[in-house]
Design a protein around this motif. Structure first.
Motif, PDB file in Angstrom:
ATOM      1  N   LEU A   1      -5.547 -33.180  20.566  1.00 31.86           N
ATOM      2  CA  LEU A   1      -6.930 -32.849  20.906  1.00 31.86           C
ATOM      3  C   LEU A   1      -7.140 -32.839  22.419  1.00 31.86           C
ATOM      4  O   LEU A   1      -7.839 -31.975  22.964  1.00 31.86           O
ATOM      5  N   MET A   2      -6.532 -33.800  23.105  1.00 26.23           N
ATOM      6  CA  MET A   2      -6.662 -33.868  24.557  1.00 26.23           C
ATOM      7  C   MET A   2      -6.055 -32.632  25.224  1.00 26.23           C
ATOM      8  O   MET A   2      -6.696 -31.996  26.076  1.00 26.23           O
ATOM      9  N   TRP A   3      -4.841 -32.283  24.801  1.00 30.33           N
ATOM     10  CA  TRP A   3      -4.198 -31.117  25.385  1.00 30.33           C
ATOM     11  C   TRP A   3      -4.883 -29.824  24.957  1.00 30.33           C
ATOM     12  O   TRP A   3      -4.913 -28.844  25.710  1.00 30.33           O
ATOM     13  N   GLY A   4      -5.438 -29.806  23.748  1.00 34.14           N
ATOM     14  CA  GLY A   4      -6.189 -28.631  23.325  1.00 34.14           C
ATOM     15  C   GLY A   4      -7.395 -28.384  24.202  1.00 34.14           C
ATOM     16  O   GLY A   4      -7.733 -27.227  24.512  1.00 34.14           O
ATOM     17  N   PHE A   5      -8.047 -29.472  24.634  1.00 33.92           N
ATOM     18  CA  PHE A   5      -9.171 -29.319  25.553  1.00 33.92           C
ATOM     19  C   PHE A   5      -8.687 -28.815  26.913  1.00 33.92           C
ATOM     20  O   PHE A   5      -9.329 -27.981  27.553  1.00 33.92           O
ATOM     21  N   ILE A   6      -7.533 -29.316  27.373  1.00 34.27           N
ATOM     22  CA  ILE A   6      -6.988 -28.852  28.652  1.00 34.27           C
ATOM     23  C   ILE A   6      -6.645 -27.372  28.589  1.00 34.27           C
ATOM     24  O   ILE A   6      -6.871 -26.614  29.537  1.00 34.27           O
ATOM     25  N   TYR A   7      -6.107 -26.914  27.450  1.00 35.65           N
ATOM     26  CA  TYR A   7      -5.687 -25.520  27.310  1.00 35.65           C
ATOM     27  C   TYR A   7      -6.858 -24.550  27.184  1.00 35.65           C
ATOM     28  O   TYR A   7      -6.671 -23.340  27.340  1.00 35.65           O
TER      29      TYR A   7
ATOM     30  N   LEU B   1      -9.851 -27.168  30.901  1.00 38.39           N
ATOM     31  CA  LEU B   1      -9.387 -27.187  32.285  1.00 38.39           C
ATOM     32  C   LEU B   1      -8.950 -25.799  32.752  1.00 38.39           C
ATOM     33  O   LEU B   1      -9.252 -25.403  33.886  1.00 38.39           O
ATOM     34  N   VAL B   2      -8.250 -25.082  31.903  1.00 32.28           N
ATOM     35  CA  VAL B   2      -7.800 -23.740  32.292  1.00 32.28           C
ATOM     36  C   VAL B   2      -9.001 -22.840  32.572  1.00 32.28           C
ATOM     37  O   VAL B   2      -9.021 -22.088  33.565  1.00 32.28           O
ATOM     38  N   GLY B   3     -10.022 -22.930  31.735  1.00 35.71           N
ATOM     39  CA  GLY B   3     -11.225 -22.136  31.967  1.00 35.71           C
ATOM     40  C   GLY B   3     -11.949 -22.544  33.233  1.00 35.71           C
ATOM     41  O   GLY B   3     -12.456 -21.684  33.981  1.00 35.71           O
ATOM     42  N   ASN B   4     -11.993 -23.844  33.523  1.00 33.74           N
ATOM     43  CA  ASN B   4     -12.634 -24.316  34.750  1.00 33.74           C
ATOM     44  C   ASN B   4     -11.891 -23.831  35.991  1.00 33.74           C
ATOM     45  O   ASN B   4     -12.509 -23.473  37.003  1.00 33.74           O
TER      46      ASN B   4
ATOM     47  N   SER C   1      -7.371 -15.470  36.707  1.00 38.21           N
ATOM     48  CA  SER C   1      -7.261 -15.326  35.263  1.00 38.21           C
ATOM     49  C   SER C   1      -5.896 -15.832  34.821  1.00 38.21           C
ATOM     50  O   SER C   1      -4.929 -15.072  34.736  1.00 38.21           O
ATOM     51  N   LEU C   2      -5.827 -17.145  34.588  1.00 32.53           N
ATOM     52  CA  LEU C   2      -4.577 -17.744  34.138  1.00 32.53           C
ATOM     53  C   LEU C   2      -4.274 -17.332  32.700  1.00 32.53           C
ATOM     54  O   LEU C   2      -5.184 -17.081  31.912  1.00 32.53           O
ATOM     55  N   PRO C   3      -3.000 -17.235  32.355  1.00 36.66           N
ATOM     56  CA  PRO C   3      -2.654 -16.890  30.960  1.00 36.66           C
ATOM     57  C   PRO C   3      -3.212 -17.925  29.987  1.00 36.66           C
ATOM     58  O   PRO C   3      -3.265 -19.117  30.288  1.00 36.66           O
ATOM     59  N   ASP C   4      -3.619 -17.463  28.838  1.00 36.35           N
ATOM     60  CA  ASP C   4      -4.177 -18.342  27.816  1.00 36.35           C
ATOM     61  C   ASP C   4      -3.038 -19.123  27.162  1.00 36.35           C
ATOM     62  O   ASP C   4      -2.173 -18.532  26.493  1.00 36.35           O
ATOM     63  N   PRO C   5      -2.993 -20.449  27.320  1.00 29.29           N
ATOM     64  CA  PRO C   5      -1.901 -21.228  26.709  1.00 29.29           C
ATOM     65  C   PRO C   5      -1.905 -21.182  25.189  1.00 29.29           C
ATOM     66  O   PRO C   5      -0.888 -21.492  24.567  1.00 29.29           O
ATOM     67  N   LEU C   6      -3.042 -20.789  24.585  1.00 29.41           N
ATOM     68  CA  LEU C   6      -3.131 -20.742  23.135  1.00 29.41           C
ATOM     69  C   LEU C   6      -3.039 -19.320  22.594  1.00 29.41           C
ATOM     70  O   LEU C   6      -3.424 -19.069  21.451  1.00 29.41           O
ATOM     71  N   SER C   7      -2.534 -18.413  23.396  1.00 28.31           N
ATOM     72  CA  SER C   7      -2.315 -17.054  22.925  1.00 28.31           C
ATOM     73  C   SER C   7      -1.073 -17.013  22.030  1.00 28.31           C
ATOM     74  O   SER C   7      -0.237 -17.918  22.071  1.00 28.31           O
TER      75      SER C   7
END
Length: 306
Positions: A136-142, A148-151, A159-165
Motif C-alpha cells: 500500500l505504501m509503495w502503491g501510493f508512491i507509484y 509521489l510520482v504525480g507530485n 511526465s515520468l513513466p507510470d510505474p503501474l503501467s
C-alpha cells in the motif's frame, strides 16, 4: 592387601529392550510435530489431489473426470502466461536482491562502517513491515494522480513513466519485493560470515591476497551453503507471489489481470470463479514445478560445494 572384587547380582537389560524404550521416547518427542505436520501439510495436499480428479458440472453435479483437469491446465494459456511471468520475475529479481543483500552483508562484516548496529537494523527494518502495508505504501508512491510520482510531475512539469503501467508493473512489484527482503537475506549472509574462522582471512593476507581476493576466494565460498538456502527460499517466494499484485490490482486494473501470477490465478478460480477442483489442480502443478526448480538449485549448490 587383597583387592575385593564387587559382586554384581543384577543383569544388564537386553539391548533390544533398551532400543525399544529409546524408540518410544523418541516418538513421544516427535509425535506432536508429526501430528501437526500431517494435519497442516499432508492433509491439504491429499485433499487437493482428491479434488483434482473431480469437476463440478452444471448437469450432473460433481463427477469424476480422472486427469481431465490436468489436461486442461497444460492447455491453459492463462496459466502458462502466469508461470512465464513469475519465471521472468525470478530470473531478474532474485539475483538483484541476493546480490544487494550479499553486498550489504560483506560491508557490515568488513568492520569499516560507522554505526554498524544502526545500519544493520535500518536495512532489516523493511522486512518487519507487513507485506500488505508495504505494498500500500509503495502503491501510493507509484501513483501518478495522487502519489509521489504525480507530485513530481506536477512540481517539475515533467511526465515520468507510470510505474503501474502494463510494461512497468512487474518491475514495480520487483522493487517492492526487493525492498522487503534485502534485510532478511542480508541477515542470513551476515550470520554465516560471522562464523567463518578469522584464521582464513589472516592466512590469505599473509599470502598477499587483497580485500577483493579475500571476498571472492575466502568469504563467498565459505558461505556457499547460506547462498544456496537463500536462493531456494527466494525461488519458492517468487512462485508464491500473491500479496503485491492482488493489492495493486485496484490501482492498476488494466495492468494486473486475474491471471497475473499462478497463485493469483488459483485464488481467482477458487473464490471468484467457483472452480475449486480446477484451482486445486493448478495448485498441485505449481507445487511440483516449484519443488523441481528448488531441488535443482539445491543439487547445483551442493555440487559446487563438493
Amino acid at each position: 592387601m587383597t583387592a575385593v572384587t564387587p559382586i554384581t547380582t543384577g543383569r544388564r537389560p537386553p539391548a533390544r529392550k533398551t532400543r525399544g524404550r529409546h524408540g518410544r521416547v523418541g516418538w513421544l518427542f516427535v509425535g506432536p510435530f508429526m501430528a501437526v505436520f500431517a494435519l497442516v501439510f499432508l492433509a491439504p495436499i491429499v485433499y487437493s489431489l482428491y479434488l483434482s480428479f473431480f469437476r463440478d458440472q452444471l448437469v450432473g453435479g460433481t463427477s469424476f473426470v480422472g486427469l481431465d483437469n490436468f489436461e486442461q491446465a497444460f492447455k491453459d494459456d492463462q496459466f502458462w502466461s502466469a508461470v512465464g511471468r513469475v519465471a521472468l520475475f525470478l530470473v531478474v529479481q532474485v539475483p538483484i536482491m541476493l546480490g544487494l543483500a550479499l553486498l550489504v552483508a560483506l560491508a557490515l562484516d568488513s568492520g569499516r562502517i560507522y554505526g554498524k548496529s544502526f545500519f544493520r537494523i535500518a536495512v532489516f527494518l523493511p522486512y518487519a513491515v507487513p507485506a500488505v502495508v508495504a505494498t500500500l505504501m509503495w502503491g501510493f508512491i507509484y501513483g501518478t494522480r495522487f502519489g509521489l510520482v504525480g507530485n513530481i510531475n506536477d512540481a517539475l512539469g515533467v511526465s515520468l513513466p507510470d510505474p503501474l503501467s502494463p510494461s512497468l508493473v512487474l518491475t514495480s512489484i520487483g522493487n517492492i519485493v526487493t525492498w522487503e527482503f534485502i534485510g532478511y537475506n542480508m541477515l542470513i549472509f551476515y550470520s554465516a560470515l560471522r562464523v567463518v574462522p578469522k584464521s582464513l582471512y589472516e592466512a590469505a593476507e599473509i599470502d598477499g591476497a587483497g580485500q577483493w581476493r579475500i571476498i571472492t576466494a575466502v568469504k563467498i565460498p565459505a558461505i556457499r551453503g547460506a547462498l544456496v538456502i537463500a536462493t531456494i527460499f527466494s525461488v519458492i517466494g517468487s512462485f508464491q507471489l500473491f500479496n503485491e499484485p492482488s493489492i495493486l490490482q485496484d490501482l492498476a486494473p488494466n495492468a494486473i489481470t486475474t491471471y497475473f501470477t499462478p497463485n493469483f490465478y488459483t485464488y481467482t478460480l477458487s473464490f471468484s470463479g467457483q472452480q475449486q477442483n480446477y484451482a486445486a489442480t493448478v495448485s498441485l502443478i505449481m507445487g511440483v514445478v516449484t519443488m523441481i526448480i528448488a531441488y535443482a538449485v539445491q543439487l547445483r549448490g551442493m555440487r559446487k560445494e563438493a
